[in-house]
Enzyme design. Sequence first.
Site, mmCIF file in Angstrom:
data_model
loop_
_atom_site.group_PDB
_atom_site.id
_atom_site.type_symbol
_atom_site.label_atom_id
_atom_site.label_comp_id
_atom_site.label_asym_id
_atom_site.label_seq_id
_atom_site.Cartn_x
_atom_site.Cartn_y
_atom_site.Cartn_z
ATOM 1 N N LYS A 94 0.831 -1.207 0.000
ATOM 2 C CA LYS A 94 0.000 0.000 0.000
ATOM 3 C C LYS A 94 0.874 1.269 0.000
ATOM 4 O O LYS A 94 2.095 1.182 0.054
ATOM 5 C CB LYS A 94 -0.960 -0.043 1.191
ATOM 6 C CG LYS A 94 -2.021 -1.168 1.063
ATOM 7 C CD LYS A 94 -3.030 -0.860 -0.001
ATOM 8 C CE LYS A 94 -4.018 -1.928 -0.422
ATOM 9 N NZ LYS A 94 -4.473 -2.966 0.448
HETATM 10 C C1 PLP Z 1 -5.640 -3.867 0.886
HETATM 11 C C2 PLP Z 1 -7.092 -3.663 0.904
HETATM 12 C C3 PLP Z 1 -7.896 -3.976 2.015
HETATM 13 C C4 PLP Z 1 -7.451 -4.760 3.193
HETATM 14 O O1 PLP Z 1 -6.279 -4.437 3.758
HETATM 15 P P1 PLP Z 1 -5.347 -5.569 4.398
HETATM 16 O O2 PLP Z 1 -4.405 -4.721 5.197
HETATM 17 O O3 PLP Z 1 -4.665 -6.284 3.281
HETATM 18 O O4 PLP Z 1 -6.177 -6.449 5.243
HETATM 19 C C5 PLP Z 1 -9.240 -3.625 1.974
HETATM 20 N N1 PLP Z 1 -9.780 -3.048 0.904
HETATM 21 C C6 PLP Z 1 -9.071 -2.766 -0.190
HETATM 22 C C7 PLP Z 1 -9.743 -2.110 -1.343
HETATM 23 C C8 PLP Z 1 -7.706 -3.083 -0.239
HETATM 24 O O5 PLP Z 1 -6.997 -2.838 -1.338
#
Ligand code: PLP
Length: 379
Positions: free
Chosen positions: A187
């Site tokens: 991210k």
């Molecule tokens: C990455 C993501 C999540 C969840 O995050 P995690 O930290 O991987 O559990 C939720 N929604 C979207 C759209 C994402 O890209």
Amino acid sequence: MDKVSQNKIVRLSKSCIGSAEKNAVMGVLDRGYLGMGAEVQNFEEALTSYFGRPVACVGTGTAALQLALEAIGVGNGDEVLVPSLTYVASFQSISATGAMPVACDINANSLLIDINDAEKRITNKTVAIMPVHYSGAVGELDALYKLAHKYNLRVIEDAAHAFGSSYKGVRVGGFGDIACFSFDGIKNITSGEGGCVVTKDITVLSRVRDARLLGVEKDTEKRYSNQRSWEFEVSAQGWRYHMSNVMAAIGLEQLKRMDELSEVRRSRAKLYDSLLKNQAKIKLLPNDYDQIVPHIYVVQIKGLKGQGEIQEYFIKHGIQTGVHYQPNHLLDYYKKKKGLPLPVTECAANEILTLPLHPEITEQDVKVICSLLINYCGK
Ligand SMILES: *Cc1c(COP(=O)(O)O)cnc(C)c1O
């Protein structure tokens, strides 16, 4: 010019970790307190000043969404509106509470939730709406909040893609009802894994703080003063969803690098836009990269019937591409609930392609990827 460089694979996404993050982790390991303590408190404080609102850190973005939903009382029998074109985490966080995710269609240009379509799916069981800030963009948030207000719905923004993005000059998370972020490895910033809930609603925040530590009341305060709760009370279901000091140490360093990391993402996305605009078959997202920090770079290729062939073509040239996402309403676990059709989502699902974007992508990589894409579309 059509190979990126000898033996190099251009990754779709990747973590970008430097010596500051490594040293911070070593510091935690040396101090020998790996669980939830000082670093998590420091990361929360840094995020609180970043957003201008209180923050609770948890183990994943998915946990942030689930705990936020539970904190506003979402559970069995409730319905939550959510766009079908999202990571399965959005859907799973809703169904984890016992509630039903109600798949909504998207706007054909932005690929964000279609607010008019969402309104048609509201029933007397609908309690909340979860817009997904796909690619880092937020769309017509004012209109979405207006809809929520009209039907008395809570809003939980799945802002996993949108760390650092702004709407009308205000940072996402710094306004509105509740925003949830992810710090997973790829991210906009990472803490290894991790996530957070941001809201001005202190009741919600204190429920999240207890629920992340098995429902043990006020355990957070004890841990932050280096104590344990040997005598405690539990009055609600909780989970073991807290963040560790190791994770927070990485997150703190990444937050300090946010300007640097987001600058590369923004400038690579702008370069993609400038090289791919005016292509008859290629449709770009209507994103303003001065306002938002892009997490992924998605194009729609008109007439594409699935991504198998084009992904193979790119792989032959050493380039990974992605598909964000398969529609959730077509997955076994969620297709049981039959509702109104989602024609825009189903059409977009065949035409979307995600091109590599992360802080280590070079301008040269982007140029090669664009010329390959243009060649492919011209044949
Ligand atoms: C990455 C993501 C999540 C969840 O995050 P995690 O930290 O991987 O559990 C939720 N929604 C979207 C759209 C994402 O890209």
